[in-house]
Design an enzyme around this catalytic site. Structure first.
Site, PDB file in Angstrom:
ATOM      1  N   HIS A   1       0.825  -1.209   0.000  1.00 21.51           N
ATOM      2  CA  HIS A   1       0.000   0.000   0.000  1.00 21.51           C
ATOM      3  C   HIS A   1       0.865   1.266   0.000  1.00 21.51           C
ATOM      4  O   HIS A   1       0.658   2.176  -0.818  1.00 21.51           O
ATOM      5  CB  HIS A   1      -0.910  -0.004   1.229  1.00 21.51           C
ATOM      6  N   GLU A   2       1.817   1.309   0.909  1.00 19.97           N
ATOM      7  CA  GLU A   2       2.652   2.503   1.014  1.00 19.97           C
ATOM      8  C   GLU A   2       3.588   2.646  -0.174  1.00 19.97           C
ATOM      9  O   GLU A   2       3.944   3.760  -0.557  1.00 19.97           O
ATOM     10  CB  GLU A   2       3.450   2.478   2.330  1.00 19.97           C
TER      11      GLU A   2
ATOM     12  N   HIS B   1       1.934   4.769  -2.763  1.00 15.48           N
ATOM     13  CA  HIS B   1       2.106   6.202  -2.491  1.00 15.48           C
ATOM     14  C   HIS B   1       3.523   6.653  -2.842  1.00 15.48           C
ATOM     15  O   HIS B   1       3.724   7.679  -3.499  1.00 15.48           O
ATOM     16  CB  HIS B   1       1.855   6.493  -1.009  1.00 15.48           C
TER      17      HIS B   1
END
Length: 511
Positions: free
Chosen positions: A45-46, A49
């Protein structure tokens, strides 16, 4: 007195550890599995980003798995600190100008130099900031698609035709008019190709009316039906609810594999290899369909039409050759008494409070089911199936969230970190495929939850950016700060409530 209370508390804690996790050693095993599973998904997920932020020219100060004090880490050439922190319940990417993991702007943002502004998240365009925020959930979905893509090509998937082989009496399916031989085509307009897809759609729609389209003798028939609500044990001390319809999926054909010597079936003239295709003139599509039809005919004479000498690939009357030898058999199904407990071997099981006598054919061993196959996809079909399956799981999750919000599903079904830890450990003990499938489910859920329009989550940021695009100016920092505080409070309350659910389900509180 305090010593007695302490001893009692210690005993209860030890009992909880023993029963919920299986002992102190298992706590470590479950804990390791939980941390590994969550860390991988948080990293993915990170990374979404991080990757898009770097592509947009944003300076990344830290990439953290977990919150709180740093345990260990390294700093790369770009000045990004990659670290693991003490509390493994999430993670964050801290960009230039961030005051905290929620990406609230720091005071230094207002006094940044032109060079820092060019590297700061807060001075990027609305489109770039939206892309950076959206990239996290998208990474979770892409991970799920990638895993499914590989699995569909290498491991394959079970394929069971969506043909109904029987309808249980006194069920929603019986009331709606389903018939043996119906082939399910769609549920509420969504195409159905496998019986497993029908099961998933029914499970998520407990108590909600759906329209199921079936192919019946070459014509499409729409059957509105409301799946009944069945309460089940979730395996972790709690209860969950699923929908059930009352149909039998593709079942073993009503082909006799073996006959018990000196049985009434042998005496009536049945032989190994016989395929039963009719009972009292009604077509028989499978062994379960036959068993269902003789249920209320205990010790009554029935007439069976069997095909003798047909090939093993003939599974039912619809496959029978026109010139097949037909033999008429008359017998009396043996009575068998049921009472009090659920029947096994058929879906759905029928609970009875009083004894019930049903008809059976105990002297027959049926031929195995030939209809379930495992299919392997080529790269193009695997890509389509991966996207389709990810969408299907996501849609089911959204439906479940909506049911929680409307009260159609109990909030007691929410699971917290203890439940996730337990499931992580259990699937890790099974095999790698089970673990991967669980990680895919969790990844899709993580992506969807982060898209909820709650301040402090990615969806909350996207709402602010949408407002900024519409208004032509950002939402005030004070409004954002207050909103993030409320959002953080909501998320913390939800985590506390879910953890309480875990504990309450185990100790039977409120049951």
């Amino acid at each position: 007195m305090s010593t007695v209370r302490l001893d009692r508390a210690t005993t209860e804690a030890e009992h909880f550890v023993e029963q919920f996790f299986g002992g102190a050693l298992s706590v470590v095993e479950y804990g390791v599995a939980f941390v590994l599973v969550l860390s991988v998904l948080v990293f993915i997920h990170e990374w979404g980003h991080y990757y898009i932020a770097r592509r947009c020219g944003v300076q990344i100060e830290s990439f953290s798995i977990g919150f709180g004090p740093e345990l260990f880490g390294i700093t790369d050439r770009a000045g990004t600190r990659w670290k693991f922190c003490l509390i493994p319940l999430g993670g964050y990417v801290k960009m230039l100008g961030d005051a905290d993991p929620a990406s609230m702007p720091s005071e230094a943002v207002a006094t940044m130099s032109e060079e820092d502004k060019s590297n700061s998240f807060f001075y990027k365009s609305v489109g770039q900031r939206s892309a950076i925020v959206l990239a996290g959930p998208m990474a979770n979905f892409i991970f799920a698609i990638a895993v499914f893509f590989v699995m569909f090509m290498t491991v394959g998937e079970t394929f069971t035709p969506a043909r109904i082989s029987g309808v249980a009496p006194d069920t929603p399916a019986a009331a709606a008019g389903f018939e043996s031989g119906d082939v399910v085509l769609a549920v509420d307009g969504r195409s159905i190709h496998r019986f497993e897809e029908l099961q998933k759609n029914i499970r998520i729609n407990a108590g909600s009316e759906v329209t199921i389209t079936v192919d019946r003798d070459g014509r499409n028939v729409n059957l509105p039906v409301t799946p009944a609500v069945r309460v089940i044990d979730d395996g972790f001390g709690g209860k969950g609810q699923i929908g059930f319809l009352g149909v039998y999926g593709p079942s073993a054909p009503a082909r006799v594999a073996e006959i018990e010597p000196d049985s009434m079936e042998e005496a009536a003239g049945l032989q190994p290899g016989d395929l039963i295709v009719e009972l009292n003139g009604d077509l028989v599509y499978s062994a379960s369909d036959l068993n269902n039809k003789i249920r209320d005919k205990a010790d009554q004479p029935v007439s069976l039409t069997v095909l003798r000498g047909v090939d093993a690939d003939v599974a039912g009357p619809e496959d029978a050759p026109a010139d097949a030898e037909q033999v008429r058999i008359v017998l009396r199904p043996a009575p068998y008494t049921l009472g009090g407990e659920a029947e096994e071997g058929a879906e759905p099981a029928t609970n009875t409070d009083e004894a019930e006598v049903v008809g059976t054919l105990p002297g027959i061993a049926w031929a195995p089911l030939p209809n379930i196959t495992r299919i392997y996809s080529n790269p193009f079909h695997a890509a389509y199936r991966a996207v389709s399956e990810t969408y299907s799981i996501g849609a089911s999750t959204v439906t479940a969230i909506g049911q929680l919000l409307t009260g159609d599903r109990s909030v007691k079904e929410l699971g917290g970190p203890l439940k996730i830890a337990r499931i992580s450990g259990d699937v890790a003990k099974q095999n790698v495929l089970s673990l991967l499938h669980f990680m895919v489910l969790l990844s899709i859920n993580l992506g969807l939850i982060n898209l909820l329009p709650v301040p402090v989550l990615d969806g909350g940021h996207l709402v602010f950016y949408a407002l900024e695009a519409l208004r032509g100016k950002p939402v005030s920092l004070r409004m954002q700060e207050y909103s993030f505080r409320v959002g953080l409070a909501l998320v913390l309350c939800l985590m506390i409530f879910a953890t309480w659910n875990d504990l309450a389900q185990f100790f039977g509180i409120g049951a």
